[in-house]
Design an enzyme around this catalytic site. Structure first.
Site, mmCIF file in Angstrom:
data_model
loop_
_atom_site.group_PDB
_atom_site.id
_atom_site.type_symbol
_atom_site.label_atom_id
_atom_site.label_comp_id
_atom_site.label_asym_id
_atom_site.label_seq_id
_atom_site.Cartn_x
_atom_site.Cartn_y
_atom_site.Cartn_z
ATOM 1 N N ASN A 69 -4.460 -9.899 -1.852
ATOM 2 C CA ASN A 69 -5.629 -9.089 -1.494
ATOM 3 C C ASN A 69 -6.054 -8.274 -2.713
ATOM 4 O OD1 ASN A 69 -7.575 -7.494 -0.321
ATOM 5 N ND2 ASN A 69 -6.174 -6.349 0.986
ATOM 6 N N LYS A 71 -8.594 -6.422 -3.032
ATOM 7 C CA LYS A 71 -9.239 -5.173 -2.613
ATOM 8 C C LYS A 71 -10.526 -4.945 -3.424
ATOM 9 C CE LYS A 71 -4.895 -3.426 -0.866
ATOM 10 N NZ LYS A 71 -4.046 -2.251 -0.586
ATOM 11 N N HIS A 153 -6.841 -4.781 8.483
ATOM 12 C CA HIS A 153 -6.052 -4.142 7.426
ATOM 13 C C HIS A 153 -6.049 -2.630 7.638
ATOM 14 C CE1 HIS A 153 -4.783 -2.822 3.428
ATOM 15 N NE2 HIS A 153 -4.293 -4.037 3.269
ATOM 16 N N GLU A 155 -6.492 -0.202 5.749
ATOM 17 C CA GLU A 155 -7.584 0.544 5.117
ATOM 18 C C GLU A 155 -8.863 0.442 5.944
ATOM 19 O OE1 GLU A 155 -7.202 -1.352 1.355
ATOM 20 O OE2 GLU A 155 -5.302 -0.313 0.997
ATOM 21 N N GLU A 223 2.213 -4.826 8.151
ATOM 22 C CA GLU A 223 2.074 -3.959 6.983
ATOM 23 C C GLU A 223 2.314 -2.510 7.382
ATOM 24 O OE1 GLU A 223 -0.748 -5.733 3.760
ATOM 25 O OE2 GLU A 223 -1.956 -5.030 5.431
ATOM 26 N N GLY A 229 0.606 0.662 -1.100
ATOM 27 C CA GLY A 229 0.101 1.382 -2.255
ATOM 28 C C GLY A 229 0.886 2.620 -2.615
ATOM 29 N N SER A 269 3.568 -2.963 -0.672
ATOM 30 C CA SER A 269 4.134 -2.791 -2.016
ATOM 31 C C SER A 269 5.135 -3.886 -2.372
ATOM 32 C CB SER A 269 4.784 -1.403 -2.148
ATOM 33 O OG SER A 269 3.818 -0.384 -1.981
#
Length: 306
Positions: A69, A71, A153, A155, A223, A229, A269
């Site tokens: 990904n 991003k 996701h 985010e 996730e 991150g 990560s």
């Protein structure tokens, strides 16, 4: 019970050896005593086997899946370099690789990337067209040549406020448009610390499952939000624990067949240093990689199962 478990494990080992030659004669060697009818034992065996000892990834053909990904990163020059590197990479035969560039680069990536690497969008909307400024549809994504869409996701959930309901609607529409879905679930740090991990993950998974008719087009990505991150990674044991529980939830709420066949990948990560041990977990069928997918170590992650 010990004898039954041993017999089942023995059959699993024999299955691995005989799948390449699935004749009636070959299959008949899987059973003992051989005088019993194959046509009686065959369905009986699989009923017991799926109930007592879910098949391994190798038996069920869960091909290792590595998603990158990207991003909101990159430029035309940077994307060209990534495409060149991935196109030249040696990808293990048992691994599927898919990358998700920003939407504006989808056509460029698909047109220049070697066909051995799949391409995904990072998001889509729940309808095919209309007055929805800034959105893109699965039909547009397919028109760019992409095969997959990442949905749900963290985010999208926690930065842009997407609800479980909206994510479910997107999943339904994307699948109906004939495009694969990488559906993400995961808990925040406060939810993990409150002991609510399973409640949160199962609730998110249920909304996705309610909108899936064809599970062959779906990859589930666990996730943990607290590991995305942040440099923190769930231990292999933590990842395996949740993946195993997700597979059991699928068995109890969807079907044993789906539970055994659907790929559940880990994101949070993932790096070249952590990937091999994670890949060794029985229910970890790959990765959804963020920042590391933009670096040279992505090649190490792709080969984690080699």
């Amino acid at each position: 019970t010990t004898s039954t478990t041993h017999d089942l494990l023995t059959v699993e080992e024999r299955l691995l050896q005989t799948l390449s030659s699935p004749s009636i004669y070959t299959l008949s060697t899987l059973y003992s005593p051989p005088s019993l009818s194959l046509f009686i034992l065959y369905p009986l065996y699989f009923t017991l086997y799926f109930t007592l000892s879910p098949p391994t990834a190798a038996i069920m053909g869960r091909k290792f899946f590595v998603g990158g990904n990207w991003k909101m990163n990159g430029s035309q020059e940077a994307v060209k370099a990534l495409v060149c590197s991935l196109s030249a990479a040696e990808i293990p035969a048992g691994t599927e690789v898919v990358v998700a560039p920003p939407a504006i680069y989808l056509s460029m990536v698909r047109a220049t990337m070697d066909a051995k690497v799949g391409v995904a969008a990072q998001n889509c909307y729940k309808v095919a067209s209309g007055a929805f400024t800034g959105e893109i549809s699965p039909a547009m994504i397919k028109d760019c040549g992409a095969d997959w869409i990442i949905l749900g996701h963290s985010e999208r959930r926690h930065v842009f406020g997407e609800s479980d309901e909206l994510i479910g609607q997107k999943v339904s529409h994307a699948l109906s448009a004939g495009i694969g879905v990488i559906a993400c679930v995961g808990e925040k740090l406060d939810e993990r610390e409150a002991g609510s991990t399973e409640k949160v993950v199962f609730q998110q998974t249920r909304v996705i499952a309610d909108n899936v008719k064809d599970w062959t087009k779906v990859v589930l990505a666990y996730e943990p939000v607290w590991a995305i991150g942040t440099g923190k990674t769930a231990t292999p044991q933590q990842a395996q624990e949740i993946h195993e529980k997700m597979r059991k939830w699928l068995k109890d709420n969807v079907s044993a067949e789906v539970a055994c066949s659907v790929r559940i990948i880990y994101g949070g990560s993932v790096t070249g240093a952590t990937c091999k041990e994670l890949a060794g977990m029985a229910d970890v069928d790959g990765f959804l990689v963020g920042g590391a997918s933009l670096k040279a170590e992505f090649m190490d992650i792709i080969k984690a199962k080699k």
